[in-house]
Design a protein around this motif. Structure first.
Motif, PDB file in Angstrom:
ATOM      1  N   VAL A 134     -21.966  31.030  14.565  1.00 22.80           N
ATOM      2  CA  VAL A 134     -22.770  30.070  13.795  1.00 22.80           C
ATOM      3  C   VAL A 134     -22.170  28.667  13.901  1.00 22.80           C
ATOM      4  N   ILE A 135     -20.849  28.586  14.049  1.00 21.22           N
ATOM      5  CA  ILE A 135     -20.231  27.259  14.202  1.00 21.22           C
ATOM      6  C   ILE A 135     -20.651  26.634  15.525  1.00 21.22           C
ATOM      7  N   ILE A 136     -20.586  27.453  16.603  1.00 20.57           N
ATOM      8  CA  ILE A 136     -21.045  26.954  17.903  1.00 20.57           C
ATOM      9  C   ILE A 136     -22.516  26.530  17.817  1.00 20.57           C
ATOM     10  N   TRP A 137     -23.279  27.348  17.102  1.00 20.58           N
ATOM     11  CA  TRP A 137     -24.717  27.108  16.950  1.00 20.58           C
ATOM     12  C   TRP A 137     -24.999  25.747  16.321  1.00 20.58           C
ATOM     13  N   LEU A 138     -24.159  25.389  15.349  1.00 19.26           N
ATOM     14  CA  LEU A 138     -24.411  24.156  14.599  1.00 19.26           C
ATOM     15  C   LEU A 138     -23.806  22.917  15.252  1.00 19.26           C
ATOM     16  N   ILE A 139     -22.984  23.119  16.306  1.00 21.08           N
ATOM     17  CA  ILE A 139     -22.294  21.966  16.898  1.00 21.08           C
ATOM     18  C   ILE A 139     -23.252  20.848  17.350  1.00 21.08           C
ATOM     19  N   PRO A 140     -24.329  21.160  18.080  1.00 20.53           N
ATOM     20  CA  PRO A 140     -25.207  20.051  18.492  1.00 20.53           C
ATOM     21  C   PRO A 140     -25.723  19.245  17.296  1.00 20.53           C
ATOM     22  N   MET A 141     -26.037  19.978  16.208  1.00 17.42           N
ATOM     23  CA  MET A 141     -26.539  19.320  15.011  1.00 17.42           C
ATOM     24  C   MET A 141     -25.456  18.426  14.396  1.00 17.42           C
ATOM     25  N   LEU A 142     -24.246  18.981  14.252  1.00 16.63           N
ATOM     26  CA  LEU A 142     -23.153  18.206  13.665  1.00 16.63           C
ATOM     27  C   LEU A 142     -22.828  16.987  14.526  1.00 16.63           C
ATOM     28  N   THR A 199     -24.780  35.500   3.885  1.00 20.54           N
ATOM     29  CA  THR A 199     -25.956  35.807   4.695  1.00 20.54           C
ATOM     30  C   THR A 199     -27.002  34.709   4.613  1.00 20.54           C
ATOM     31  N   GLY A 200     -27.211  34.179   3.397  1.00 21.56           N
ATOM     32  CA  GLY A 200     -28.205  33.122   3.214  1.00 21.56           C
ATOM     33  C   GLY A 200     -27.889  31.914   4.082  1.00 21.56           C
ATOM     34  N   PHE A 201     -26.611  31.561   4.142  1.00 19.58           N
ATOM     35  CA  PHE A 201     -26.187  30.427   4.967  1.00 19.58           C
ATOM     36  C   PHE A 201     -26.435  30.718   6.442  1.00 19.58           C
ATOM     37  N   LEU A 202     -26.045  31.928   6.881  1.00 22.52           N
ATOM     38  CA  LEU A 202     -26.236  32.279   8.294  1.00 22.52           C
ATOM     39  C   LEU A 202     -27.707  32.193   8.681  1.00 22.52           C
ATOM     40  N   ARG A 203     -28.550  32.759   7.810  1.00 22.48           N
ATOM     41  CA  ARG A 203     -29.977  32.791   8.110  1.00 22.48           C
ATOM     42  C   ARG A 203     -30.529  31.373   8.226  1.00 22.48           C
ATOM     43  N   SER A 204     -30.192  30.526   7.263  1.00 21.42           N
ATOM     44  CA  SER A 204     -30.691  29.151   7.300  1.00 21.42           C
ATOM     45  C   SER A 204     -30.149  28.397   8.504  1.00 21.42           C
ATOM     46  N   ALA A 205     -28.876  28.636   8.824  1.00 22.14           N
ATOM     47  CA  ALA A 205     -28.268  27.915   9.947  1.00 22.14           C
ATOM     48  C   ALA A 205     -28.964  28.271  11.260  1.00 22.14           C
ATOM     49  N   PHE A 206     -29.237  29.552  11.461  1.00 21.88           N
ATOM     50  CA  PHE A 206     -29.889  29.964  12.709  1.00 21.88           C
ATOM     51  C   PHE A 206     -31.323  29.448  12.779  1.00 21.88           C
ATOM     52  N   PHE A 207     -31.953  29.341  11.613  1.00 22.94           N
ATOM     53  CA  PHE A 207     -33.351  28.911  11.603  1.00 22.94           C
ATOM     54  C   PHE A 207     -33.477  27.395  11.698  1.00 22.94           C
ATOM     55  N   ILE A 238     -27.354  40.373  12.778  1.00 27.37           N
ATOM     56  CA  ILE A 238     -26.251  39.692  12.097  1.00 27.37           C
ATOM     57  C   ILE A 238     -26.648  39.344  10.662  1.00 27.37           C
ATOM     58  N   VAL A 239     -27.839  38.767  10.534  1.00 29.89           N
ATOM     59  CA  VAL A 239     -28.263  38.308   9.209  1.00 29.89           C
ATOM     60  C   VAL A 239     -28.569  39.491   8.287  1.00 29.89           C
ATOM     61  N   ASN A 240     -28.932  40.619   8.889  1.00 29.68           N
ATOM     62  CA  ASN A 240     -29.289  41.796   8.087  1.00 29.68           C
ATOM     63  C   ASN A 240     -28.074  42.664   7.759  1.00 29.68           C
ATOM     64  N   ALA A 241     -26.874  42.261   8.236  1.00 27.32           N
ATOM     65  CA  ALA A 241     -25.704  43.139   8.109  1.00 27.32           C
ATOM     66  C   ALA A 241     -25.040  43.048   6.740  1.00 27.32           C
ATOM     67  N   GLN A 245     -35.609  26.390   1.539  1.00 29.89           N
ATOM     68  CA  GLN A 245     -35.330  27.254   2.696  1.00 29.89           C
ATOM     69  C   GLN A 245     -35.802  28.697   2.505  1.00 29.89           C
ATOM     70  N   LYS A 246     -35.585  29.237   1.308  1.00 30.94           N
ATOM     71  CA  LYS A 246     -35.977  30.637   1.100  1.00 30.94           C
ATOM     72  C   LYS A 246     -37.475  30.828   1.268  1.00 30.94           C
ATOM     73  N   HIS A 247     -38.252  29.924   0.624  1.00 30.58           N
ATOM     74  CA  HIS A 247     -39.706  30.039   0.711  1.00 30.58           C
ATOM     75  C   HIS A 247     -40.186  29.846   2.136  1.00 30.58           C
ATOM     76  N   ILE A 248     -39.553  28.883   2.825  1.00 30.51           N
ATOM     77  CA  ILE A 248     -39.993  28.583   4.186  1.00 30.51           C
ATOM     78  C   ILE A 248     -39.779  29.798   5.086  1.00 30.51           C
ATOM     79  N   ILE A 249     -38.597  30.396   4.992  1.00 33.76           N
ATOM     80  CA  ILE A 249     -38.307  31.532   5.866  1.00 33.76           C
ATOM     81  C   ILE A 249     -39.186  32.724   5.516  1.00 33.76           C
ATOM     82  N   LYS A 250     -39.390  32.953   4.221  1.00 26.41           N
ATOM     83  CA  LYS A 250     -40.285  34.024   3.789  1.00 26.41           C
ATOM     84  C   LYS A 250     -41.703  33.780   4.304  1.00 26.41           C
TER      85      LYS A 250
END
Lengths: 277, 316
Positions: free
Chosen positions: A23-31, B127-135, B119-122, A264-269
């Motif tokens: 997740v850190i690698i994932w966020l690097i471009p954003m950071l 988990t909430g942070f991981l899910r938001s970060a990936f999305f 990963i997010v379901n594990a 974020q929760k509502h959006i993902i749901k």
């Protein structure tokens, strides 16, 4: 369970290490975007120790907001996304209500024709759409962006599926009490479908906010551009340096980032609901 | 006695019939108003739908039969435009580029999507942070995504080469200047931008699988791989099919990433069908030819969807 858990533990640790480094690698471009946007022009942006050291500056932001119509583009994007979402919710809900509750002649045919539209990508109709806009003088207008999006059939499908699941007894009871069809839609179907509507609304808003191809074709007037169209235009003059374009990227993303962090929760749901059904 | 009762019966039936008639009339009237209401309520949506969906489909086909450019006379050419695009090597190149991207991107985006969902379901902490970060990247616009990646991948000043240098790869890599690396770059940007969407769909699918299944399997001595292979994958099949179809359709429409990152280059090696349609219609002002290409794109996409549904449901 307890025994099982302790047995899995080494695996869990590995999973933790893997997930969090990923997740850190994932966020690097954003950071990187966040930090380079506040670095002075010409500072080294690829050396980590230099990156996190001051000086920091807001000059890039000031420069962008003075030299690009970024606020105008933001307003255009917000306006178009809000109107598109509101119109889509209202019209598709009305259509879905009729298709779900009234067995008039031709109901199945109309529904079939609407659903067939799911297979038609905008990309395949850009030429006739553009010529239509030219003929009707709608090029470079908000309507030219909003109208074709409202015609999308996804909302009708999602809402009809939900309306189909509302028990008939509820409708009959309301009819016994003398409520007419309009009243039943307004005070039973709309409130009950709040979560489906929210999901559809979120999906429509994000699609409109990020819509690229069609606004790119239909809008040539700089004043009418949305953010996705204006940003590359502005950046095309800054290929060599990156602090100013990154500040433009940040400004273009801020509204979406704020909305996402808040909801974020509502959006993902919501995204899950529109896809899964 | 008998005749009277018969008369009575008749009168009763007549009364009944009359009542039925009244009800029938009423319901006819009601039906009419119901039908009226139905069409009235449908009409706003149908207006938009026929104006901006049905009409363009018909008009697009008509345009494709003409030599049609803005500001010039139109000449009817029948299927001439179709003939000429099939003889156009650039069209075939654009089509094969597009198919190539569908082929490389669909499996990658489906597999990464499942991995992230797992990963997010594990049930890890955060988990909430991981899910938001990936999305998160999914909510950014394609213009911002492309701009970030162009800067990340830029030679000499880009982040990617700097990182590679720090782990010992010292050759300067020109990511967007060779065909294969350009595709890889577009693929990377696309994964980063869109895989969050697939992840969310898979996550919803994973959460519908009851925990008992896994517990029962564990008691029977199954390991994680067995659980994944014999519980998760089969139960996720429907979602996988959905994502494969959605993803290949999305990949087929590739335009923003490749247009903004490579502008179809180097040369025309990453020019997609949508970009070629855009260039033919809007730069060369050959609306008829471009419209014919759109129709081909449309047909190929429908074929894709049908074949995939058939293939996936056969595999059962």
């Amino acid at each position: 369970m307890e025994i099982l858990k302790s047995r899995i533990k080494p695996g869990r640790t590995l999973l933790y290490i893997f997930s969090y480094s990923f997740v850190i690698i994932w966020l690097i471009p954003m950071l990187w975007m966040v930090i380079t946007a506040i670095k002075p022009d010409g500072s080294p942006v690829t050396i980590l120790t230099e990156l996190i050291k001051p000086p920091f500056t807001m000059d890039n932001y000031q420069y962008v907001s003075e030299n690009a119509s970024i606020w105008r583009w933001t307003w255009n994007s917000v306006y178009i996304a809000v109107v598109t979402t509101a119109l889509t919710l209202l019209l598709t809900s009305m259509a879905a209500y009729v298709l779900s509750t009234i067995p008039f002649k031709g109901n199945k045919l109309v529904f079939g024709i609407i659903i067939a539209g799911l297979m038609v990508p905008t990309e395949a109709t850009i030429i006739p759409l553009f010529l239509m806009m030219v003929d009707s003088g709608l090029v470079n207008s908000y309507s030219s962006i909003i109208f074709p999006s409202v015609a999308a059939p996804l909302g009708v499908l999602i809402l009809k599926q939900f309306y189909d699941s509302i028990p008939k007894e509820l409708v009959e009871a309301a009819e016994m009490d003398g409520a007419n069809k309009l009243r039943i839609w307004w005070s039973i179907f709309l409130p009950l479908s709040r979560s489906s509507m929210a999901a559809l609304g979120i999906f429509t808003f994000i699609s409109s906010w990020n819509n690229f191809l069609w606004p790119f074709l239909a809008i040539s007037d700089e004043k009418m551009m949305t953010l996705p169209i204006g940003i590359p235009l502005f950046q095309s003059g800054y290929a060599a340096e990156l602090t100013i374009p990154m500040a433009a990227n940040m400004l273009a993303s801020l509204p979406a980032l704020i909305v996402f962090i808040l909801f974020q929760k509502h959006i993902i749901k919501g995204i899950a609901m529109t896809g899964i059904k | 006695m008998e005749p009277v009762s018969i008369v009575n019966e008749n009168k009763k039936q007549q009364k009944k019939r009359k009542a039925n008639k009244v009800i029938g009339l009423l319901s006819n009237k009601k039906k009419l108003s119901l039908n009226l209401f139905a069409w009235l309520f449908l009409s706003p949506y149908l207006l938009f739908y026929s104006w901006f969906m049905l009409y363009p489909i018909v008009k697009g086909f008509i345009i494709s039969l003409y030599e049609w450019s803005i500001g010039n006379e139109r000449t009817f050419v029948g299927f001439g435009n179709y003939k000429s695009i099939f003889q156009d090597s650039f069209f075939w190149e654009a089509l094969s580029n597009t198919v190539y991207f569908v082929v490389i991107s669909t499996p990658t985006l489906v597999i990464t999507g499942i991995l992230l969902a797992l990963i997010v379901n594990a049930k890890l902490k955060g988990t909430g942070f991981l899910r938001s970060a990936f999305f998160l990247p999914h909510i950014l616009s394609i213009s911002v995504i492309s701009s970030i990646w162009v800067f990340v991948l830029q030679p000499y000043t880009g982040l990617m080469n700097a990182v590679l240098k720090s782990i010992g790869i010292t050759t300067e890599i020109f990511w967007l200047d060779s065909e294969n690396l350009a595709w890889l770059s577009i693929l990377l940007a696309t994964i980063w931008w869109t895989v969050g969407f697939n992840m969310v769909l898979f996550l919803a699918g994973l959460q519908e699988i009851p925990d008992d299944y896994y517990e029962a399997a564990r008691i029977d001595g199954a390991n994680s791989w067995h659980c994944f292979r014999f519980i998760t994958l089969p139960l996720l099949k429907g979602v996988i099919l959905l994502v494969v179809v959605l993803q290949s359709i999305a990949s087929f429409k590739l335009f923003g990433q490749s247009y903004l990152m490579t502008n179809g280059g180097p040369g025309t090696s990453t020019r997609t069908l949508v970009q070629y349609i855009y260039e033919t219609g809007f730069r060369s002002n050959e609306m008829g030819v471009a419209s014919a290409m759109s129709y081909v794109l449309f047909l190929v996409m429908i074929l894709f969807a049908i074949v995939q549904f058939k293939f996936m449901s056969k595999k059962d």
